[in-house]
Design a protein around this motif. Structure first.
Motif, PDB file in Angstrom:
ATOM      1  N   SER A  46       0.809  -1.220   0.000  1.00  0.00           N
ATOM      2  CA  SER A  46       0.000   0.000   0.000  1.00  0.00           C
ATOM      3  C   SER A  46       0.843   1.271   0.000  1.00  0.00           C
ATOM      4  O   SER A  46       0.415   2.304  -0.504  1.00  0.00           O
ATOM      5  CB  SER A  46      -0.946  -0.003   1.206  1.00  0.00           C
ATOM      6  OG  SER A  46      -0.194  -0.064   2.417  1.00  0.00           O
ATOM      7  N   THR A  47       2.048   1.241   0.541  1.00  0.00           N
ATOM      8  CA  THR A  47       2.892   2.436   0.629  1.00  0.00           C
ATOM      9  C   THR A  47       3.966   2.482  -0.443  1.00  0.00           C
ATOM     10  O   THR A  47       4.791   3.390  -0.463  1.00  0.00           O
ATOM     11  CB  THR A  47       3.580   2.476   2.011  1.00  0.00           C
ATOM     12  OG1 THR A  47       4.345   1.264   2.187  1.00  0.00           O
ATOM     13  CG2 THR A  47       2.542   2.572   3.114  1.00  0.00           C
ATOM     14  N   SER A  48       3.996   1.530  -1.332  1.00  0.00           N
ATOM     15  CA  SER A  48       5.037   1.495  -2.379  1.00  0.00           C
ATOM     16  C   SER A  48       4.558   2.275  -3.595  1.00  0.00           C
ATOM     17  O   SER A  48       3.421   2.723  -3.676  1.00  0.00           O
ATOM     18  CB  SER A  48       5.341   0.047  -2.765  1.00  0.00           C
ATOM     19  OG  SER A  48       4.215  -0.541  -3.381  1.00  0.00           O
ATOM     20  N   ASP A  49       5.482   2.449  -4.569  1.00  0.00           N
ATOM     21  CA  ASP A  49       5.168   3.157  -5.806  1.00  0.00           C
ATOM     22  C   ASP A  49       4.723   2.195  -6.905  1.00  0.00           C
ATOM     23  O   ASP A  49       4.843   2.466  -8.092  1.00  0.00           O
ATOM     24  CB  ASP A  49       6.372   3.967  -6.286  1.00  0.00           C
ATOM     25  CG  ASP A  49       7.609   3.072  -6.459  1.00  0.00           C
ATOM     26  OD1 ASP A  49       7.521   1.855  -6.105  1.00  0.00           O
ATOM     27  OD2 ASP A  49       8.631   3.567  -6.945  1.00  0.00           O
ATOM     28  N   GLN A  53      -0.746   7.117  -8.680  1.00  0.00           N
ATOM     29  CA  GLN A  53      -1.031   8.012  -7.564  1.00  0.00           C
ATOM     30  C   GLN A  53      -2.476   7.860  -7.120  1.00  0.00           C
ATOM     31  O   GLN A  53      -3.398   7.921  -7.934  1.00  0.00           O
ATOM     32  CB  GLN A  53      -0.760   9.475  -7.988  1.00  0.00           C
ATOM     33  CG  GLN A  53      -0.922  10.467  -6.840  1.00  0.00           C
ATOM     34  CD  GLN A  53      -0.577  11.880  -7.289  1.00  0.00           C
ATOM     35  OE1 GLN A  53      -0.315  12.130  -8.469  1.00  0.00           O
ATOM     36  NE2 GLN A  53      -0.569  12.812  -6.348  1.00  0.00           N
ATOM     37  N   SER A  54      -2.640   7.623  -5.832  1.00  0.00           N
ATOM     38  CA  SER A  54      -3.952   7.429  -5.188  1.00  0.00           C
ATOM     39  C   SER A  54      -4.761   6.287  -5.804  1.00  0.00           C
ATOM     40  O   SER A  54      -5.976   6.256  -5.718  1.00  0.00           O
ATOM     41  CB  SER A  54      -4.772   8.720  -5.219  1.00  0.00           C
ATOM     42  OG  SER A  54      -5.164   9.002  -6.554  1.00  0.00           O
ATOM     43  N   ASN A  56      -3.945   2.960  -5.080  1.00  0.00           N
ATOM     44  CA  ASN A  56      -3.857   1.781  -4.231  1.00  0.00           C
ATOM     45  C   ASN A  56      -5.198   1.449  -3.588  1.00  0.00           C
ATOM     46  O   ASN A  56      -5.592   0.285  -3.474  1.00  0.00           O
ATOM     47  CB  ASN A  56      -2.791   2.009  -3.153  1.00  0.00           C
ATOM     48  CG  ASN A  56      -2.684   0.823  -2.196  1.00  0.00           C
ATOM     49  OD1 ASN A  56      -3.263   0.852  -1.112  1.00  0.00           O
ATOM     50  ND2 ASN A  56      -1.980  -0.218  -2.615  1.00  0.00           N
ATOM     51  N   GLN A  60      -7.326  -2.137  -3.897  1.00  0.00           N
ATOM     52  CA  GLN A  60      -7.814  -2.945  -2.786  1.00  0.00           C
ATOM     53  C   GLN A  60      -9.332  -3.144  -2.864  1.00  0.00           C
ATOM     54  O   GLN A  60      -9.854  -4.236  -2.555  1.00  0.00           O
ATOM     55  CB  GLN A  60      -7.444  -2.270  -1.462  1.00  0.00           C
ATOM     56  CG  GLN A  60      -5.949  -2.242  -1.181  1.00  0.00           C
ATOM     57  CD  GLN A  60      -5.633  -1.638   0.180  1.00  0.00           C
ATOM     58  OE1 GLN A  60      -6.499  -1.570   1.040  1.00  0.00           O
ATOM     59  NE2 GLN A  60      -4.397  -1.208   0.360  1.00  0.00           N
TER      60      GLN A  60
END
Length: 526
Positions: A46-49, A53-54, A56, A60
């Protein structure tokens, strides 16, 4: 809903086997596992590239929706509603739509998710017996091209990536064609297996019916003596009352003599085995199996002998019926001439010779009459008998044979009642009384005639106070033409038993001390 689906039998779908539904269940289990993995991957990265952008959160959401849809499909598979093809198409469509949505969230995951979609197309072709496989490949190709086109318009990818997408779409069609071909071949094999299974089940039923109704007993044993199969007829011939458990019961525990002989005999040979139930002829047929199994065929020799005797009597009866008139006319002339000679002469030698002529003429006439009676044994006219009617019949026959009244003791209940052909019963009782008086001591109480009821069954017994029947002769009493009396025809007891069986009764000799005793057992009337 799950409880109801498991408690009630699942309906079948025309054109599809139960294996199709199992395959669809396995395919959906794969999709559940894949959806759970995608949900876990979205949380892990969730925090990776990895995502745009926005994007993720959207990934899910799509992965979780995919998991929920796969879980709902479980209920449809368990209930088998709606139809199989509708459910499979819904599965593939959900895969295509959700995979496209997840591919739109990441350019890096697009190629990998596109390859996973190929697995869904191949699985749909295999599970669905090759039907609509090319449609699924076309739907996936259109979806991938649309997703890639929107990605180019959004600036995510360049025009040169269309070549890779084209190869992926070509792979979809190749996989669909291959799955279609393999599925058709598997379907033909499955249908052939179903057909052969049905034919094998029918053959097994035919074999079971043939074995159950075979007059011979069949016993299949392994080389180590373990019983593989035993027909009810075989157990009855061997006198075995306990059930033989296939694969567990040993032959030596049921019939040690048969087990010993079967180990010694060679294939194709026969031997004779005497049991309490019958005299058996045993044949050994090898099965040519690794465990040296063989089949023992148990033939009841008494039945074969009785069949041969019936054939002989039938042939004799037909012959006698055809020439009875020609035989009786000369016999009448001979008897009449002998009587005239006896009346005109007073020479002792001539009287003795005419007596011999008359006696033998009467013997021949009686032989013809008994064989003719045997031919008429199937002409039944049953009537009701009670104690009084049976007593009158016995008294009439007693007077015919000139037996003193005090020589016969009759003991029967007043409630006696049964059905029997009157001529047949007269012939049976007459044969038994005549034999009993012939071999008795000819004194008061020499003949005993009794009857008793046992529930709905009845027994009539006729006995005498003579020497009885020798043990070596007891098994031959009811054989045709067997007699120990030089003046007898040897057909009396055989005829009596045949007439008894024609009336659904049984005539037998009762061994014991103190003379001979015969028993007629039959079904009593109400």
């Amino acid at each position: 809903m799950n409880a109801a689906a498991t408690s009630m039998p699942r309906p079948t779908t025309p054109g599809y086997f139960a294996s199709h539904w199992r395959s669809l269940d396995y395919f959906n289990l794969y999709r559940l596992t894949l959806a759970a993995a995608l949900v876990f991957s979205g949380l892990l990265f969730s925090t990776s590239d990895l995502f745009r952008q926005s994007a993720n959160g959207r990934f899910q959401s799509y992965a979780f929706a995919y998991l929920m849809i796969a879980a709902l499909f479980v209920l449809g598979i368990r209930a088998r509603w709606p139809g199989f093809q509708i459910q499979l198409t819904a599965h593939i469509t959900a895969d295509i739509v959700l995979f496209m949505l997840m591919m739109s969230t990441s350019e890096q995951l697009a190629s990998g998710l596109g390859l996973l979609l190929a697995i869904s197309i191949a699985s749909g072709g295999l599970v669905g017996s090759g039907r609509l496989t090319l449609l699924y490949a076309a739907m996936a190709s259109i979806a991938v091209l649309l997703q890639h086109g929107f990605s180019i318009l959004g600036g995510g990818q360049g025009m040169d990536s269309f070549f890779q997408v084209g190869l992926l779409c070509a792979g979809y069609f190749a996989i669909g064609l291959l799955a279609h071909a393999l599925t058709l071949r598997a379907l033909r094999s499955e249908r052939l297996a179903q057909q052969q299974a049905g034919e094998l089940a029918l053959l097994n039923r035919i074999n079971a019916v043939a074995i159950e109704n075979s007059p011979d007993g069949l016993l299949a044993i392994r080389g180590d003596g373990i019983i593989r199969h035993a027909s009810p007829r075989a157990l009855a011939l061997l006198g075995i009352t306990a059930a033989a458990v296939p694969g567990i019961t040993r032959l030596e525990d049921c019939s040690p003599e048969l087990a010993r002989m079967s180990q010694q005999m060679q294939p194709g040979t026969t031997f004779t085995l005497n049991t309490a139930a019958a005299q058996l002829r045993v044949r050994c047929i090898p099965l040519e199996t690794p465990d040296d199994s063989r089949v023992l065929v148990l033939e009841d020799q008494s039945q074969a002998e009785q069949a041969a005797q019936r054939l002989k009597l039938a042939a004799l009866g037909r012959l006698t019926a055809n020439i009875a008139h020609e035989i009786r006319n000369p016999l009448s002339a001979i008897s009449h001439a002998a009587q005239l000679l006896g009346e005109e002469t007073h020479d002792t030698a001539q009287i003795r010779l005419t007596g011999i002529i008359e006696n033998n003429a009467r013997r021949l006439d009686r032989l013809v009459e008994e064989v003719l009676t045997l031919n008429r044994r199937d002409r039944l006219h049953p009537v009701s008998f009670d104690a009084a009617a049976l007593g009158l019949l016995v008294d009439e026959l007693r007077q015919t044979e000139e037996i003193p009244a005090d020589a016969v003791i009759i003991d029967m209940p007043d409630s006696l009642h049964f059905q029997f052909d009157s001529d047949h019963l007269r012939q049976i009782v007459w044969n038994l009384m005549r034999n009993a008086w012939r071999f008795s001591r000819k004194q008061a109480g020499s003949l005993r005639i009794g009857a008793q009821m046992q529930g709905s069954n009845m027994q009539i017994e006729i006995g005498d106070d003579g020497p009885g029947v020798a043990s070596e002769h007891q098994d031959k009493l009811f054989e045709p033409f067997f007699t120990t009396d030089a003046q007898g025809t040897g057909l009396g007891l055989f005829l009596a038993r045949e007439l008894a069986e024609a009336n659904h009764a049984a005539l037998s000799y009762v061994p014991g001390n103190g003379g001979a005793r015969f028993r007629l057992a039959l079904r009593g009337g109400e």
